[in-house]
Design an enzyme around this catalytic site. Sequence first.
Site, short mmCIF file in Angstrom:
data_model
loop_
_atom_site.label_atom_id
_atom_site.label_comp_id
_atom_site.label_asym_id
_atom_site.label_seq_id
_atom_site.Cartn_x
_atom_site.Cartn_y
_atom_site.Cartn_z
N VAL A 108 0.84 -1.20 0.00
CA VAL A 108 0.00 0.00 0.00
C VAL A 108 0.88 1.25 0.00
O VAL A 108 0.52 2.27 -0.58
CB VAL A 108 -0.97 -0.01 1.20
CG1 VAL A 108 -1.82 1.26 1.23
CG2 VAL A 108 -1.88 -1.24 1.12
N THR A 131 -2.35 -5.83 6.97
CA THR A 131 -1.68 -5.41 8.19
C THR A 131 -2.14 -4.00 8.54
O THR A 131 -2.78 -3.32 7.73
CB THR A 131 -0.16 -5.40 8.00
OG1 THR A 131 0.16 -4.54 6.89
CG2 THR A 131 0.37 -6.80 7.71
N ASP A 243 -0.29 3.63 17.33
CA ASP A 243 0.33 4.79 17.97
C ASP A 243 -0.73 5.82 18.35
O ASP A 243 -0.73 6.38 19.45
CB ASP A 243 1.35 5.44 17.03
CG ASP A 243 2.49 4.51 16.65
OD1 ASP A 243 2.66 3.48 17.33
OD2 ASP A 243 3.18 4.81 15.66
N SER A 315 9.30 -20.91 8.50
CA SER A 315 8.35 -19.80 8.67
C SER A 315 7.08 -20.03 7.88
O SER A 315 7.09 -20.69 6.84
CB SER A 315 8.99 -18.48 8.21
OG SER A 315 9.23 -18.51 6.81
N LYS A 329 -5.66 -26.41 4.87
CA LYS A 329 -5.98 -25.02 4.53
C LYS A 329 -6.13 -24.81 3.02
O LYS A 329 -6.62 -23.78 2.58
CB LYS A 329 -4.90 -24.09 5.10
CG LYS A 329 -4.87 -24.14 6.62
CD LYS A 329 -3.70 -23.39 7.22
CE LYS A 329 -3.70 -23.54 8.74
NZ LYS A 329 -2.54 -22.86 9.36
#
Length: 376
Positions: A108, A131, A243, A315, A329
């Site tokens: 993005v 995210t 934040d 990972s 999945k």
Amino acid sequence: MSTNTTTTNATPELAKESVFFQSNHEDLKNRPKVRGYDFNEGVDFSKLFETYKTIGYQASAVGEAIDEINRMISWRLVDEPLKEGEDDDEERKVTRCKIFLGYTSNLVSSGVREIIRYLVQHSMVDVIVSTAGGVEEDFIKCLAPTYMGEFHLEGEKLRRKGLNRIGNLLVPNDNYCKFEDWIMPILDQMVEEQKTKGTVWTPSRVINRLGKEINHEDSIYYWAWKNDIPVYSPALTDGSIGDMMYFHSYNTPGLVLDIISDIRAINNHAVYSKKSGMIILGGGVIKHHICNANLFRNGADYSVFVNTGNEFDGSDSGARPDEAVSWGKIKLDAKPVKVYSEASIVFPILVAETFAKTFKKKSPEELKLNKRSIFD
């Protein structure tokens, strides 16, 4: 030292047998031959990308990904045989594959944002996972631009100038100050509605509200709000939005986010879909969140992963689709594709050869069928 070496004029049989070992062509009968594009035929990008499948290496993976996405787009329930007890009604005619799109924040920040916005603007995807950075960067770009930079710019010098580097992109820190000025009054309203109306805020509901408030046609989430496309961000506090919520909690404490409602909602999107497809750009939380939702339907029917991760470290980001098959999945009979590439190179090609080619506005019936109920 051995001195048994015999020199003759005849070629050694062992050497001939080793070098000229005979091939068994049985396994090659149904395999395409390697061949690239011939530019003597002129510049035709569609034909060029069609040849990707037979170029080899990651070009072939791109070609296979194009085919997999086109299978997602073209599937219709009406083309499937009727099951016992089913009616051949209008709903079957408009029921399509539910497409989950996931992406990381850096995309993005980059110009891939406009490509994602195009997909959302025209309701080409049904469920989004991003995210936190992939949410806030979209809104921030509506307030102030991001600039091109270089990868090698020194961090110390940039920090002293108030310039934040994202790869070879530069974001003035002032942009985040503008973001604070914009979002703080909205967070105030959310706290007020929570207290007076009993509103239960989830990450997806927050993103929906922010999309409405930004009221900007360049925004991904404006179109997600307008087209009623749910956006899930299970780590919404992991970024500038977090934040702002941190600072806001001191000024106007009390805002609560319910993540349980969101996990139920995204899982049910998968559970109740007739067919599901996953397009996942990058790794980490967005990749696992979409894949795990599809576990609840015993796997996605169609899958395309685009990332640079490798599996040797165990990972989730680097895992090949076959690992997801082992977890339930991805369907056992699926033909998933992973493209080992940085997504800003590949995704524009994928969209050009799939969604953009087949673009046709969805009917009101199709749009209604895919509407979420989480905000009802």
